[in-house]
Each structure stands twice: as C-alpha cells, then as structure tokens.
Design an enzyme around this catalytic site. Structure first.
Site, mmCIF file in Angstrom:
data_model
loop_
_atom_site.group_PDB
_atom_site.id
_atom_site.type_symbol
_atom_site.label_atom_id
_atom_site.label_comp_id
_atom_site.label_asym_id
_atom_site.label_seq_id
_atom_site.Cartn_x
_atom_site.Cartn_y
_atom_site.Cartn_z
ATOM 1 C CG HIS A 104 -54.545 -88.135 66.270
ATOM 2 N ND1 HIS A 104 -53.239 -88.287 65.861
ATOM 3 C CD2 HIS A 104 -55.299 -88.141 65.139
ATOM 4 C CE1 HIS A 104 -53.207 -88.395 64.543
ATOM 5 N NE2 HIS A 104 -54.448 -88.294 64.078
ATOM 6 C CG HIS A 135 -52.806 -84.247 61.670
ATOM 7 N ND1 HIS A 135 -53.587 -84.175 60.533
ATOM 8 C CD2 HIS A 135 -53.254 -85.338 62.336
ATOM 9 C CE1 HIS A 135 -54.458 -85.164 60.531
ATOM 10 N NE2 HIS A 135 -54.282 -85.876 61.615
ATOM 11 C CE1 TYR A 139 -37.540 -82.292 82.806
ATOM 12 C CE2 TYR A 139 -36.024 -81.633 81.065
ATOM 13 C CZ TYR A 139 -36.398 -81.627 82.396
ATOM 14 O OH TYR A 139 -35.608 -80.973 83.313
#
Length: 216
Positions: free
Chosen positions: A94, A96, A121
């Site tokens: 994960h 940001h 891709y």
C-alpha cells in the site's frame, strides 16, 4: 520459498527503493509478505519505507497471532482482507503515490475500472483496478470493502488515499503497484489531450494473450 531472513531483507530493500524514488513519503505506506510457514511479516506502524529495519518487522504466525517485532501497521485489516480472499496472495503493498491519488479525485474516475487502458502493462500486471470510496485511515471498513469484492480484484485504489496491490510475492506486488502509479501518471499527464489509448479489441487481445484476470 526464500528464507525468512532473506525475505526480511527483500521487503526492506524494495520498500527503500520505492521511498527513494518518491513513490511514498514520510512514514506513509505499508507492506506485508507471507513467510514459508504461512505467517506474515509486516512493516511496523509509524515507520518510513526508507528506513525499515529487517529485525524489527512485525511477525505474525499462521493463525494471525502477533509474535514479535514492533507493533504492526494500523492497516492490518486491509492486508488480511486480501490474504483471506485471495489464496494466491503472497504479498500486499500500500502506497500514498501522488499521481494515482490525483487520478482518484477526478470526478469522471470509473469505480469499476479505475485505470484507463493507455498501455498493455497496467492491464497485464493489475487487471481491472477497483476504485473504493474514501475511508478514514485505519478504518476496518476498508478491509470489509475488499472482502466485499470476494477475491475478484488484485488491486484497489482508495480514493483520496492510495493504491493497494496483492500479488504472488513481494517483488511482483511492488512491480504491479509501480505500474499502477506509472499508468495514473500517464493519465494525468495526458488529461484533456484525448490520447490514443488501447481500443477494446486491443484490451481483449492483451487479456487473452497474457491470461489476465479480467471480470466483465
């Protein structure tokens, strides 16, 4: 499967690489990976991807019990939701990342197919990316939203927050989430310019040729 010591080193190396290239900053982002015995190694809460310590990663056993290391990321419900609904998941990342977050704020973003088909891709590495609504950081409802997909998506985009990707191992998960950010960056760079993306027929060719998980 690699030894736990090697896996710890790989997690920290890849996390630092993403941090050094600006894919996530400060103490943002989290990463986890399955160990050979079915447990989990997880980045601790409040840590920077640029300075993870292999010896201090949070360690869980195969039953999900915290064993040792520093306290884990507050996004554990998000990670466990992927592992519980996708048996092939060996790692979850994960970030940001800036451009994907920017794209999530656009009013015309497609919740069911977040990334526009600009290159093959993104399709090959991610399949369709689900755009989820905004949740407060650490809200267990994020995990519930992932569980609600019933294992159909390997990547989600948390609106106004960041992408989350599951894959077979740490390297594959990192490669996939970088592809997500690259595609979002292309989308933002060409926004309003009417770029020539892939046609539906070309998307189908990619999906068929590379055996992509692609639900209609």
């Amino acid at each position: 499967m690699m030894t736990e010591a090697a896996l710890r080193e790989q997690i920290c190396l890849l996390a630092k690489s993403m941090f050094d290239r600006g894919l996530t900053g400060g103490s943002t982002g989290n990463i986890s990976a399955r160990t050979a015995d079915g447990g989990l190694l997880v980045s601790p809460t409040g840590t920077s991807f640029g300075r993870l310590d292999p010896a201090r990663l949070s360690r869980f056993d195969r039953a999900g019990r915290f064993m040792d290391g520093d306290p884990p990321t507050k996004e554990m419900p998000l990670h466990t939701a992927f592992y519980d609904t996708r048996s092939a998941a060996g790692a979850v990342v994960h970030l940001h990342s800036c451009h994907s977050v920017a794209l999530s704020m656009m009013p015309d973003a497609d919740p069911d197919n977040f990334l526009p088909p600009l290159t093959p891709y993104g399709i090959m590495k991610l399949g369709k990316v689900q755009l989820l609504p905004f949740f407060l950081p650490g809200d267990p409802a994020m995990g519930q939203a992932v569980r609600g997909l019933a294992g159909k998506r390997s990547a989600v985009m948390l609106a106004n927050h960041g992408p989350v990707v599951a894959a077979k191992d740490v390297e594959a998960a990192c490669n996939a989430i970088e592809e997500l950010e690259d595609t979002a960056r292309l989308a933002m760079l060409t926004r309003g310019m009417h770029p020539n993306g892939l046609t539906p027929a070309q998307v189908n060719q990619v999906v068929t040729r590379f055996d992509v998980e692609w639900d209609d």
